[in-house]
Design an enzyme around this catalytic site. Structure first.
Site, PDB file in Angstrom:
ATOM      1  N   GLY A 188       0.834  -1.202   0.000  1.00  0.00           N
ATOM      2  CA  GLY A 188       0.000   0.000   0.000  1.00  0.00           C
ATOM      3  C   GLY A 188       0.864   1.245   0.000  1.00  0.00           C
ATOM      4  N   GLU A 189       0.348   2.342   0.575  1.00  0.00           N
ATOM      5  CA  GLU A 189       1.040   3.640   0.653  1.00  0.00           C
ATOM      6  C   GLU A 189       1.145   4.336  -0.707  1.00  0.00           C
ATOM      7  OE1 GLU A 189       4.926   3.397   2.427  1.00  0.00           O
ATOM      8  OE2 GLU A 189       4.228   2.295   4.188  1.00  0.00           O
ATOM      9  N   GLY A 190       0.790   3.621  -1.779  1.00  0.00           N
ATOM     10  CA  GLY A 190       1.001   4.156  -3.117  1.00  0.00           C
ATOM     11  C   GLY A 190       2.273   3.637  -3.769  1.00  0.00           C
TER      12      GLY A 190
END
Lengths: 356, 356
Positions: free
Chosen positions: B318-320
């Site tokens: 996640g987090e981008g």
């Protein structure tokens, strides 16, 4: 004073297990769930093992693009006329080709090498001339080159990569240009993997069905006429290879001998990697399979070497383009390992050990 | 003065076909066989259609990372304690997390947004506060949030992306942080795609088999208790979503409304994309699926939206992070379209038309 190819092979050692263990441990301590960066983690650990540095940094990057012509084009295996090889080389030198654009994007230099383009080139400050001959012979009639030319091509490649190392080099990518070279690469693939020619021969720059069938027949004929010895990679290269393929074999062996990671681009680079891996199985540990080409034989090459491509973007251009995109991902993987904080560094609470 | 979400939806128009045709034509004239750069060509043409520019340039890049807490964590669906959400946010602000490293690598700025983290934060120059509440309610007991909170979350996201657009923005990536948010995302995926919960629920940060079975039961319970209306995406978001997911819905709609391409990251961003696509099917044309997450439900999301991921690197952070890597490839695709020469520009002989 290039190394002989045997000297290069003798210099290729196993990966540094200590550096890899230290990298693995740090990856497991970074502020993320263990394993959450998947292939990125594995890439960084491989680079640690290659370089012997548990926190490797990738700064100096080069794509070595080798070009040569192929006598088999006389048998009508390509849509494009042979002079496109030289014309594309002018594009590499002018900075206008696909590999130039992608190399600028990732901050890598392009090293263009003439391994044997018909007509040759005027001297150019960015061109390295290692010409073996003005193109290979037609492999459907006999060997594409002599055994000595095959060895010269490999040792020229070692020379080129060692010259780049002397300028500063943390990672290298392979690239190719040569009208007709998917034909040579499919022949190498069939000879070394033992797969039927039809299963490893693709459409190259865009052949139709009939032209593809003709290409398969030409490759079958070349293998029948030359009978390359699948255990003798120099013999395979000489009989059904190409000068740029030989040069790239040298780039791969020379990189591995100097503990430099080498990104394998597409089908032609894959053929060079197959030759290098047959000469020295240990060399595969230094390779990163950049991308999965549309050429159907590419998968058979990777399977043979037990390599898994980083990218699959439906590409089939060569020049090192797929490898360049993968190189940036490999560089990013090393930055993750080096720059991202561990839980201890960030003082973030770790996972609840009891729940695990 | 953020747009209402209905206003944003009304502003989302079809892609610019004229720009796409011009980009397609230029791609076909570049010094390579037609189609040889595969997905890279398609990406550049999509960006042309999104921006209305036949030779789009990507310079200003941002990853918007939205964080919030999830009441369902009380039901024991995550390995990590809830305070990790806030602690990771401190990492984003300090520049030490995975997304910071990868954003620096690709030259993008990180925009960290508090959508509803328990405890809140001291003011920080790099933090945008759009907190809706101190985390959602436990969705196994009732709705995660009110319908008004769901709308507020979306409109906050529109506000955030429009503020970035006013600073200069050529492409945006979505990112998330929130302990428990794979649970909410799997619930959204099951509700909207209609797939069984067990088929779209994954191990998140690393659950074992029994914990995964419990997570599936919790999601089934949440869907049973709340009965979200699969045709009403606001209802789904309110009942089983999260504040950061709602915020990312707004980022996606706001980007599309302003003709900015938006890279969808992993499973949580995918849940936001599903909500956005349900509210406005036309929005999917503005999305690029950055990567294929390890989370099993991610594939079902992409299939539902008919999107194909650019990367598959076995990631699940996640987090981008996956989106950031894909963003660099999208940028490269536009450079290919713009900087690479055509055959006419390079005066290289084209393919033999007769052979074609």
């Amino acid at each position: 004073m290039a190394k002989s190819y045997q000297e290069a092979i003798q210099s290729i050692k196993p990966l540094d297990e200590t550096a890899m263990q230290a990298a693995r441990q740090r990856q497991d301590e970074l502020t993320k769930p263990v394993g959450a960066l998947g292939r990125m983690e594995e890439l960084s650990i491989q680079i640690a093992g290659i370089t012997g540095n548990p926190r490797p940094k990738i700064k100096e990057k080069a794509i070595i693009v080798m070009a040569a012509d192929h006598g088999v084009v006389a048998s009508g295996v390509s849509l494009y006329p042979q002079e496109v090889t030289a014309q594309m080389m002018h594009g590499f030198l002018a900075g206008t080709a696909g590999i130039n654009v992608l190399s600028r994007h990732i901050g890598a230099r392009v090293v263009a090498v003439d391994m044997g383009v018909i007509g040759g080139f005027e001297p150019h400050p960015n061109l390295i001339c290692k010409m073996i001959d003005f193109g290979t012979k037609d492999m459907t009639q006999g060997p594409a080159m002599t055994q000595q030319q095959a060895i010269d091509a490999i040792e020229s490649g070692i020379d080129v990569v060692e010259a780049e190392i002397s300028k500063g080099l943390d990672i290298v990518g392979t690239g190719d240009m040569g009208i007709g070279n998917t034909t040579a690469s499919a022949a190498i693939c069939a000879a070394i993997t033992g797969k039927p020619v039809a299963q490893v021969t693709g459409r190259g720059t865009g052949l139709g069905d009939e032209q593809l069938a003709d290409k398969v027949k030409m490759i079958e004929k070349a293998l029948e006429v030359n009978k390359p010895d699948l255990k003798d990679a120099i013999d395979v290269l000489a009989k059904v290879g190409g000068f740029e393929i030989g040069g790239l074999v040298g780039v791969i062996l020379g990189a591995a001998a100097n503990r430099i990671p080498v990104i394998i681009d597409g089908f032609i680079s894959g053929a060079a990697a197959l030759i290098a891996a047959t000469l020295c199985p240990q060399a595969t540990a230094y390779m990163i399979a950049g991308h999965q080409s549309v050429e159907i034989g590419h998968r058979a090459m990777y399977d043979h070497m037990k390599l898994e491509p980083v990218l699959n973007l439906n590409m089939r251009l060569g020049e090192g383009t797929g490898g360049a995109l993968a190189m940036s991902i490999v560089e990013a993987s090393c930055k993750i390992l080096d720059e991202m904080f561990t839980f201890a560094e960030a003082e973030v609470a770790g996972a609840d050990k009891e729940v695990k």
